[in-house]
Design a protein around this motif. Structure first.
Motif, short mmCIF file in Angstrom:
data_model
loop_
_atom_site.label_atom_id
_atom_site.label_comp_id
_atom_site.label_asym_id
_atom_site.label_seq_id
_atom_site.Cartn_x
_atom_site.Cartn_y
_atom_site.Cartn_z
N ARG A 69 -8.62 -26.94 42.38
CA ARG A 69 -8.15 -26.72 41.01
C ARG A 69 -6.87 -25.87 41.04
NH1 ARG A 69 -11.67 -22.97 38.71
NH2 ARG A 69 -10.09 -21.46 39.24
N VAL A 128 -3.90 -28.01 42.18
CA VAL A 128 -3.53 -28.99 41.16
C VAL A 128 -2.81 -28.31 40.00
CG1 VAL A 128 -4.50 -30.56 39.41
CG2 VAL A 128 -5.29 -30.69 41.78
N TRP A 149 1.50 -30.05 48.91
CA TRP A 149 0.60 -30.91 48.13
C TRP A 149 1.08 -32.36 48.16
CZ3 TRP A 149 -4.14 -30.96 47.17
CH2 TRP A 149 -4.70 -31.71 46.14
#
Length: 171
Positions: free
Chosen positions: A122, A125, A138
């Motif tokens: 989380r 993101v 990422w």
């Protein structure tokens, strides 16, 4: 170089701390574990290095010996979670005899990974665009999943129809 332990006055190896029972815990691992634990209750943006230090029981100098900042800690936690994701996908990547069953197993394992690593995933993101290094990490990690997912579908004898173009529209 050894530094004296505050509790006992005895030397301790650089980069390690005593846990009181003669056993030692790697400071870097303590920082990573503390950050992962804090992310279960806090947003990454609200997390301060001082919070990590308090939970990990390490000094600011030890923290900065291993990491440039909290973004680097998150990056390492993400690398580890993604590595576990690749391990979970191994049956699919092996070009299995039953691709549909392997894909189902991989999706199930991936869902379990997300459940177990939810706070860390989380955090990435929600924050991957806040730091250029996190963005690069990422993007790279997600590309490895894309490449790994597509590769078995293109392998000779995979049982999957050959694809000559991407499944998404060109821009």
């Amino acid at each position: 170089m050894a530094t004296p332990s505050r509790a006992s006055g005895s030397p301790r190896p650089h980069g390690r701390r005593s846990t009181g029972g003669g056993d030692t815990t790697d400071l870097r691992e303590a920082i990573l574990a503390a950050t992962a634990a804090l992310l279960a209750d806090r947003q990454f943006g609200d997390l301060a290095v001082g919070d990590i230090l308090a939970v990990a029981g390490v000094s600011r100098g030890s923290f900065y010996f291993y990491f440039d900042g909290k973004h680097d800690v998150l990056a390492e936690l993400v690398r580890r979670a993604v590595a576990r994701g690749h391990d979970a996908a191994a049956p699919w990547l092996a070009v299995p005899a039953d691709p549909a069953a392997a894909l189902r197993a991989g999706i199930t394992a991936g869902a379990e990974l997300w459940r177990q690593s939810a706070p860390v995933l989380r955090a990435i993101v929600e924050n991957w665009r806040t730091d250029p290094r996190l963005e690069a990490l990422w993007t790279e990690q997600m590309q490895t999943f894309t490449d790994a997912t597509v590769a078995p579908t293109h392998a000779p004898g995979s049982g999957w129809p050959a694809r000559t173009s991407p499944p998404w529209p060109a821009r």
